[in-house]
Design an enzyme around this catalytic site. Structure first.
Site, short mmCIF file in Angstrom:
data_model
loop_
_atom_site.label_atom_id
_atom_site.label_comp_id
_atom_site.label_asym_id
_atom_site.label_seq_id
_atom_site.Cartn_x
_atom_site.Cartn_y
_atom_site.Cartn_z
CE1 TYR A 73 161.21 43.09 219.04
CE2 TYR A 73 158.89 43.65 218.73
CZ TYR A 73 160.01 42.88 218.40
OH TYR A 73 159.90 41.91 217.45
NE ARG A 102 140.38 68.56 200.93
CZ ARG A 102 139.70 67.71 201.72
NH1 ARG A 102 140.29 67.23 202.80
NH2 ARG A 102 138.48 67.35 201.46
CE LYS A 130 136.08 61.13 203.09
NZ LYS A 130 136.26 62.58 202.85
#
Ligand SMILES: *Cc1c(COP(=O)(O)O)cnc(C)c1O
Length: 384
Positions: A257, A128, A34
């Site tokens: 930054y 789940r 996946k």
């Protein structure tokens, strides 16, 4: 190239073979590919896993199943995620098996009016997907098995704490699942029973049943988050960029930054064109993260930008080779004696190794090789 992620398919093959070592002869392995193979590339990861002895593949979405089939991969395939009706059709068109856990899901499958192989999922404690009630889950098994078009192919669950070796919840989940399986299998002897993720495979053979479902470990990451070497796993992915600028920096000069790096000595600052848009997480700023240059650990300097990072190469030192523009910079992987692992970056970020490789963005091209020999011909940027 600004950066490249090189994946060694032979490492994935060896990791799969390693994970098969503790399995009983009748137990098969389902490689979880996946999320684009945890960032490694699903198709190449799937092929490598099959070459290493995997018999099944698992993904989460119907689109992921389609992509594997389009690449000509014909192994048994399980789509583990929740699916809308059109996605259900897509998964079935791909010849994938699907997961169900509640009456409505089974009715929806029946309404498609087409053959489907179904894995019934028990929620043994993950909270789940899955059916919480073991009695209802048993009735659902009968309902699937009794339906004309449906086949009860598997019984499954998923562990919440397999990666935490001190935790006994794992044992409670395993016992809950095993008890349920025993009852259901008495009426449905041909089902494939599966539960174990990577950590469970390595932790407890009692969790193996007929099929195991490793993901993270096939890519050579440690499911316990420590060191893949401990489990004889081999990280399959190396992520490199290059030095595109080297500048002297005086004490008091700042980098990046917010001026979060201010030199306290004369030094040299390198710029490396890989940033948070590529998956070098901005949260690594100020956490002591390092890259490798010429086999040496070099710390980040200043805020991680969208497209680049600064690194503090240090003052020129006697006896050390001098870095040059275009030198390779290793974000993940080995350089000489040193290595940076996904586990190391995860620790700095208070997260898990999974998130490091899943986070490598699409702007970083993936290249594949077998122990250094490029797959499909030429290496397009051998310098990196
Ligand atoms: C992702 C996933 C796996 C693989 O887990 P790893 O920890 O990566 O081995 C197995 N089963 C299910 C249901 C999953 O969602």
């Amino acid at each position: 190239m600004r950066a490249v992620a090189r994946v060694n398919v032979a490492a994935i093959e060896r990791n799969v073979a390693r994970l098969r070592e503790p399995l009983a002869p009748g137990t098969a392995l389902c490689a979880v590919v996946k999320a684009d193979g945890y960032g490694h590339g699903a198709v190449q990861a799937a092929r490598a896993a099959l070459a290493g002895g995997a018999r099944w593949l698992a993904v989460v979405t119907a689109g992921e199943a389609t992509a594997l089939r389009r690449a000509g991969i014909d192994a048994r395939l399980l789509v583990m995620g929740p699916l809308t009706d059109p996605e259900l059709d897509e998964a079935l068109d791909a010849g994938a098996e699907v997961v169900a856990w509640e009456p409505a899901g089974i009715e929806r499958l029946l309404a498609r009016g087409r053959p489907a192989a179904v894995h019934l999922k028990l929620d043994s404690g993950m909270g789940r997907l899955g059916q919480r009630d073991p009695d209802l889950a048993r009735q659902l098994a009968d309902r699937i098995a009794g339906a004309a078009h449906l086949r009860l192919s598997g019984l499954m669950t998923h562990f919440a704490t397999a990666d935490d070796r001190d935790d006994d919840f794992f044992d409670r989940q395993l016992e809950r699942f095993a008890t349920w399986v025993e009852r259901v299998r008495a009426d449905h002897p041909d089902v494939v029973v599966h539960a174990a993720n990577s950590a469970a495979i390595l932790r407890d053979p009692a969790s193996h049943f007929d099929l195991v479902r490793p993901g993270v470990a096939i890519y050579g990451m440690d499911p316990f988050g420590v060191d893949p070497d401990d489990q004889r796993l081999e990280p399959a992915l190396e992520w490199r960029s290059r030095l595109v600028s080297i500048k002297p920096c005086d004490p008091g000069d700042s980098v990046g930054y917010g001026r979060r790096f201010v030199a306290d000595r004369a030094t040299r600052i390198g710029n490396v064109p890989v940033g948070y848009a590529d998956g070098v997480r901005r949260g690594l700023t100020g956490r002591g993260a390092e890259v490798l240059v010429r086999g040496r650990r070099v710390p980040f300097a200043g805020t991680v930008s969208m497209d680049s990072i600064g690194i503090d190469l240090g003052p020129l030192a006697d006896g050390r080779s001098v870095e040059e523009i275009d030198d390779a910079v290793t974000v993940l992987g080995r350089d000489g004696e040193q290595r940076i692992t996904a586990e190391e970056l995860a620790r700095l970020l208070d997260t898990i190794n999974y998130e490091i490789t899943c986070g490598i963005g699409p702007r970083v091209p993936r290249r594949y090789h077998r122990d250094g020999v490029p797959l499909g011909g030429v290496e397009d940027d051998p310098g990196l």
